[in-house]
Design a protein around this motif. Sequence first.
Motif, PDB file in Angstrom:
ATOM      1  N   ILE A   6       0.821  -1.025  -0.446  1.00  0.00           N
ATOM      2  CA  ILE A   6      -0.164  -0.134  -0.263  1.00  0.00           C
ATOM      3  C   ILE A   6       0.908   1.162  -0.075  1.00  0.00           C
ATOM      4  N   PRO A   7       1.409   1.378   0.720  1.00  0.00           N
ATOM      5  CA  PRO A   7       3.122   2.582   0.677  1.00  0.00           C
ATOM      6  C   PRO A   7       3.098   3.146  -0.196  1.00  0.00           C
ATOM      7  N   ILE A   8       4.122   1.845  -1.170  1.00  0.00           N
ATOM      8  CA  ILE A   8       4.398   1.616  -2.766  1.00  0.00           C
ATOM      9  C   ILE A   8       3.758   2.349  -3.569  1.00  0.00           C
ATOM     10  N   LEU A   9       2.360   1.677  -3.582  1.00  0.00           N
ATOM     11  CA  LEU A   9       1.272   1.861  -4.297  1.00  0.00           C
ATOM     12  C   LEU A   9       0.960   3.527  -4.027  1.00  0.00           C
ATOM     13  N   ILE A  10       1.174   3.975  -2.860  1.00  0.00           N
ATOM     14  CA  ILE A  10       0.738   5.197  -3.295  1.00  0.00           C
ATOM     15  C   ILE A  10       1.771   6.189  -3.421  1.00  0.00           C
ATOM     16  N   LEU A  11       2.686   5.994  -2.772  1.00  0.00           N
ATOM     17  CA  LEU A  11       4.189   6.550  -3.227  1.00  0.00           C
ATOM     18  C   LEU A  11       3.952   7.043  -5.102  1.00  0.00           C
ATOM     19  N   LEU A  12       3.923   5.286  -5.666  1.00  0.00           N
ATOM     20  CA  LEU A  12       3.967   5.654  -6.650  1.00  0.00           C
ATOM     21  C   LEU A  12       2.651   6.834  -7.806  1.00  0.00           C
ATOM     22  N   LEU A  13       1.709   6.377  -7.298  1.00  0.00           N
ATOM     23  CA  LEU A  13       0.904   7.623  -7.384  1.00  0.00           C
ATOM     24  C   LEU A  13       0.945   8.944  -7.216  1.00  0.00           C
ATOM     25  N   LEU A  14       1.799   9.330  -5.962  1.00  0.00           N
ATOM     26  CA  LEU A  14       1.690  11.164  -5.911  1.00  0.00           C
ATOM     27  C   LEU A  14       2.946  10.654  -6.380  1.00  0.00           C
ATOM     28  N   ALA A  15       4.058  10.205  -7.522  1.00  0.00           N
ATOM     29  CA  ALA A  15       5.659  10.196  -7.928  1.00  0.00           C
ATOM     30  C   ALA A  15       4.517  11.005  -9.031  1.00  0.00           C
ATOM     31  N   GLN A  16       3.636   9.613 -10.124  1.00  0.00           N
ATOM     32  CA  GLN A  16       2.986  10.405 -11.076  1.00  0.00           C
ATOM     33  C   GLN A  16       2.382  11.683 -10.790  1.00  0.00           C
ATOM     34  N   THR A  17       1.843  12.490  -9.704  1.00  0.00           N
ATOM     35  CA  THR A  17       0.499  13.022 -10.108  1.00  0.00           C
ATOM     36  C   THR A  17       1.485  14.230 -10.012  1.00  0.00           C
ATOM     37  N   PHE A  18       2.407  13.979  -9.050  1.00  0.00           N
ATOM     38  CA  PHE A  18       3.699  15.810  -9.180  1.00  0.00           C
ATOM     39  C   PHE A  18       5.289  15.393  -9.703  1.00  0.00           C
ATOM     40  N   SER A  19       4.874  14.543 -10.931  1.00  0.00           N
ATOM     41  CA  SER A  19       6.542  14.039 -11.378  1.00  0.00           C
ATOM     42  C   SER A  19       6.586  16.242 -11.937  1.00  0.00           C
ATOM     43  N   GLN A  20       5.705  16.474 -11.964  1.00  0.00           N
ATOM     44  CA  GLN A  20       6.420  18.414 -13.191  1.00  0.00           C
ATOM     45  C   GLN A  20       7.370  19.072 -11.566  1.00  0.00           C
ATOM     46  N   TRP A  21       6.542  19.161 -10.471  1.00  0.00           N
ATOM     47  CA  TRP A  21       6.810  19.346  -9.247  1.00  0.00           C
ATOM     48  C   TRP A  21       8.370  18.782  -9.310  1.00  0.00           C
ATOM     49  N   LEU A  22       8.309  16.976  -9.117  1.00  0.00           N
ATOM     50  CA  LEU A  22       9.571  16.468  -9.025  1.00  0.00           C
ATOM     51  C   LEU A  22      11.040  17.256  -9.726  1.00  0.00           C
ATOM     52  N   ILE A  23      10.384  16.990 -11.207  1.00  0.00           N
ATOM     53  CA  ILE A  23      11.848  17.769 -11.986  1.00  0.00           C
ATOM     54  C   ILE A  23      12.120  19.143 -11.635  1.00  0.00           C
ATOM     55  N   VAL A  24      11.542  20.267 -11.646  1.00  0.00           N
ATOM     56  CA  VAL A  24      12.082  21.378 -10.601  1.00  0.00           C
ATOM     57  C   VAL A  24      12.372  21.081  -9.889  1.00  0.00           C
ATOM     58  N   LEU A  25      11.298  20.676  -8.083  1.00  0.00           N
ATOM     59  CA  LEU A  25      12.543  19.809  -7.263  1.00  0.00           C
ATOM     60  C   LEU A  25      14.444  19.446  -7.331  1.00  0.00           C
ATOM     61  N   ASP A  26      14.382  19.136  -8.481  1.00  0.00           N
ATOM     62  CA  ASP A  26      14.738  18.205  -8.741  1.00  0.00           C
ATOM     63  C   ASP A  26      16.532  20.004  -8.980  1.00  0.00           C
ATOM     64  N   TYR A  27      15.042  19.866 -10.037  1.00  0.00           N
ATOM     65  CA  TYR A  27      16.650  21.539 -10.752  1.00  0.00           C
ATOM     66  C   TYR A  27      17.089  22.285  -9.214  1.00  0.00           C
ATOM     67  N   GLN A  28      16.108  22.410  -8.561  1.00  0.00           N
ATOM     68  CA  GLN A  28      16.188  23.084  -7.864  1.00  0.00           C
ATOM     69  C   GLN A  28      17.514  22.638  -6.358  1.00  0.00           C
ATOM     70  N   ILE A  29      17.462  21.192  -6.072  1.00  0.00           N
ATOM     71  CA  ILE A  29      18.633  20.563  -5.295  1.00  0.00           C
ATOM     72  C   ILE A  29      20.240  20.646  -6.558  1.00  0.00           C
ATOM     73  N   ASN A  30      20.494  20.469  -7.521  1.00  0.00           N
ATOM     74  CA  ASN A  30      20.524  19.861  -8.053  1.00  0.00           C
ATOM     75  C   ASN A  30      21.803  21.390  -8.728  1.00  0.00           C
ATOM     76  N   LYS A  31      20.756  22.740  -8.758  1.00  0.00           N
ATOM     77  CA  LYS A  31      21.216  23.780  -9.533  1.00  0.00           C
ATOM     78  C   LYS A  31      22.398  24.204 -10.218  1.00  0.00           C
ATOM     79  N   ASP A  32      23.190  23.446  -8.979  1.00  0.00           N
ATOM     80  CA  ASP A  32      24.591  23.808  -9.515  1.00  0.00           C
ATOM     81  C   ASP A  32      25.695  22.763  -9.893  1.00  0.00           C
ATOM     82  N   TYR A  33      25.347  21.484  -9.653  1.00  0.00           N
ATOM     83  CA  TYR A  33      25.688  20.817 -11.519  1.00  0.00           C
ATOM     84  C   TYR A  33      24.913  20.902 -11.939  1.00  0.00           C
ATOM     85  N   ILE A  34      23.983  20.890 -12.126  1.00  0.00           N
ATOM     86  CA  ILE A  34      23.700  21.351 -13.951  1.00  0.00           C
ATOM     87  C   ILE A  34      23.856  22.234 -14.198  1.00  0.00           C
TER      88      ILE A  34
END
Length: 123
Positions: A6-34
């Motif tokens: 159940i938690p794995i399915l919930i995390l997968l659903l949330l990852a799919q729903t907020f995928s664009q936000w995750l991309i922006v978050l990844d950019y903010q975290i790794n901004k210097d490297y990128i």
Amino acid sequence: MKRVIIPILILLLLAQTFSQWLIVLDYQINKDYIARVLCENKNRPKLKCNGKCQMMKKLAEEEKQQQSSELRAGNQSLIVSASAHFATLQKPTVSETLIEYQELPVPHTVTRSYAIFHPPATV
């Protein structure tokens, strides 16, 4: 088993729903490297890109992927519209209106006692 799935399915659903936000978050975290390594415009500092070009590419790729999955899902599912929920009324033809109906006999009539329904007593 359910406590793991159940938690794995919930995390997968949330990852799919907020995928664009995750991309922006990844950019903010790794901004210097990128900006140092992956940025296409690192040779042109006047643009002040700082790796935003990579983030925009990933967002565009994600959007294309979502649109293609919606198209694939759209081919398999039914299109639901307001007209599908309501019956369509058709005008009866002349032959349908001339059908004779037989009256069914009423087996018995019911007589009810209305003694309990009376106007209130006056004092």
